[in-house]
Design a protein around this motif. Structure first.
Motif, PDB file in Angstrom:
ATOM      1  N   GLY A   1      27.668  44.183   9.058  1.00 51.65           N
ATOM      2  CA  GLY A   1      26.210  44.259   9.138  1.00 51.65           C
ATOM      3  C   GLY A   1      25.534  43.109   8.424  1.00 51.65           C
ATOM      4  N   LEU A   2      26.049  42.800   7.219  1.00 50.30           N
ATOM      5  CA  LEU A   2      25.481  41.667   6.475  1.00 50.30           C
ATOM      6  C   LEU A   2      25.647  40.353   7.231  1.00 50.30           C
ATOM      7  N   TYR A   3      26.794  40.169   7.852  1.00 52.30           N
ATOM      8  CA  TYR A   3      27.064  38.940   8.603  1.00 52.30           C
ATOM      9  C   TYR A   3      26.112  38.816   9.803  1.00 52.30           C
ATOM     10  N   ILE A   4      25.937  39.915  10.521  1.00 52.31           N
ATOM     11  CA  ILE A   4      25.059  39.908  11.685  1.00 52.31           C
ATOM     12  C   ILE A   4      23.612  39.646  11.268  1.00 52.31           C
ATOM     13  N   CYS A   5      23.176  40.264  10.162  1.00 50.39           N
ATOM     14  CA  CYS A   5      21.809  40.053   9.679  1.00 50.39           C
ATOM     15  C   CYS A   5      21.571  38.601   9.291  1.00 50.39           C
TER      16      CYS A   5
ATOM     17  N   ILE B   1      37.155  52.434   3.181  1.00 51.73           N
ATOM     18  CA  ILE B   1      37.530  51.134   3.776  1.00 51.73           C
ATOM     19  C   ILE B   1      36.684  50.842   5.001  1.00 51.73           C
ATOM     20  N   VAL B   2      36.489  51.833   5.872  1.00 53.28           N
ATOM     21  CA  VAL B   2      35.687  51.653   7.096  1.00 53.28           C
ATOM     22  C   VAL B   2      34.245  51.327   6.753  1.00 53.28           C
ATOM     23  N   LEU B   3      33.679  52.050   5.749  1.00 55.68           N
ATOM     24  CA  LEU B   3      32.300  51.795   5.360  1.00 55.68           C
ATOM     25  C   LEU B   3      32.116  50.385   4.820  1.00 55.68           C
ATOM     26  N   LEU B   4      33.062  49.946   3.987  1.00 54.47           N
ATOM     27  CA  LEU B   4      32.992  48.579   3.450  1.00 54.47           C
ATOM     28  C   LEU B   4      33.051  47.541   4.566  1.00 54.47           C
ATOM     29  N   PHE B   5      33.933  47.764   5.527  1.00 57.69           N
ATOM     30  CA  PHE B   5      34.066  46.833   6.651  1.00 57.69           C
ATOM     31  C   PHE B   5      32.785  46.796   7.481  1.00 57.69           C
TER      32      PHE B   5
END
Length: 343
Positions: free
Chosen positions: A38-42, A29-33
């Protein structure tokens, strides 16, 4: 923690559930979050970089459109050009922008004196009355070819400061093709972003005196057998002004109206250019007008000087041989102000 109890005969076994199953779920769950964050920031960073790139290209874009026209206190900036002359190299000045201009005027309206003032500026090259030669204005093709030479910095004159000129132009008289070819010339001036400086004279009677006296000296050559349209000493000015022309008082009103109509026509033809309108008398009385000209051409403001000396000085009544007839012809008319002006 969940526990399992198993009974087997006399003995009892307690079996504890494995911890790894629950911790693995939490980690997933933590990794998915983290991946989603990360995708949003990129995506945000990519959009910002894209916008900055667009802004850079927009900042360096040169828009070849004419600025607004008018005789204004605050002027729109003239277009900047980077000529590549064929006859020489601009060397380290190749990245210095150049403004194009032309002085539209009439003979004996102060344009020669005004041009010497402009040429005293370290960054200005005004190349004189280039269309006084017939071959350069015999048709619109020859006019355009001449204009291209001037604005490409391939025109050489005593005023040329070609390599590092910040403004380059010349003076153009109304009787040198400007009226006959006004549509084609207007299109050229607006397309090339040429700023127009209109320079006229308010007192048309004094202009007439200067025109007649200069025409007379072409043949009389009062200065030691030499004709001069402009002088640099009071003594030379006194010699030329000693001739007092005779003015046709019968046609005087019509002659003045014709000059006014010619000026009005020129202003109407070239009204859509980026331009400023100046008058000789205003420049004489108020030297801050020269600051307006430099701001109009987007030049660093400097003190402009000229060695030329005014030829016809004093009251206009002292400059005309048949003054009484001229005075009677103009008194009571809209041109009466010409007989009283003095500067």
């Amino acid at each position: 923690m969940a526990e399992a109890i198993v009974l087997s005969g006399k003995d009892t076994f307690i079996i504890k559930a494995h911890k790894k199953s629950s911790s693995l779920l939490y980690r997933t769950i933590v990794l998915l979050f983290a991946a989603m964050c990360g995708l949003y920031i990129c995506s945000i960073c990519i959009r910002q970089i894209s916008n900055q790139s667009k802004t850079r290209f927009q900042n360096f874009q040169i828009i070849e459109e004419p600025c607004c026209s008018g005789n204004m206190k605050k002027f729109n900036n003239p277009l900047m050009h980077y000529p590549r002359p064929q006859t020489f190299s601009r060397l380290e000045c190749s990245h210095n922008p150049v403004r194009f201009f032309t002085i539209i005027s009439m003979q004996r309206s102060g344009s020669g004196w005004f041009e010497t003032l402009l040429n005293s500026h370290v960054n200005v090259s005004s190349n004189g009355e280039i269309f006084s030669v017939w071959d350069r204005r015999k048709n619109i093709s020859s006019i355009i070819q001449t204009l291209d030479r001037v604005y490409n910095l391939d025109w050489f004159s005593s005023a040329s400061k070609n390599e590092c000129s910040a403004a380059v132009g010349f003076k153009w008289m109304l009787n040198q093709g400007l009226v006959e070819h006004h549509k084609e010339i207007l299109e050229y001036l607006n397309r090339r972003g040429v700023s127009v400086v209109f320079l006229f004279r308010r007192n048309l009677l004094r202009r007439m005196v200067s025109v007649l006296a200069n025409s007379y000296d072409r043949y009389a050559k009062l200065l030691n057998g030499t004709h001069k349209s402009h002088v640099h000493s009071p003594e030379e000015a006194d010699t030329l002004s000693s001739y007092k022309p005779t003015i046709n008082s019968m046609s005087l009103i019509d002659d003045l109206k014709e000059v006014e109509a010619t000026v009005a026509k020129a202003l109407a033809f070239y009204n859509t250019t980026r331009h400023i309108v100046l008058y000789y008398e205003d420049l004489i009385k108020d030297r801050t007008k020269l600051k307006d000209v430099q701001e109009f051409l987007n030049l660093p403001v400097m003190v402009l000087t000229s060695r030329q000396v005014k030829i016809h000085r004093g009251p206009v009544s002292d400059l005309i041989s048949n003054w009484d007839k001229v005075n009677r012809a103009l008194s009571g008319t809209v041109y009466e102000r010409f007989i009283h002006d003095d500067y």
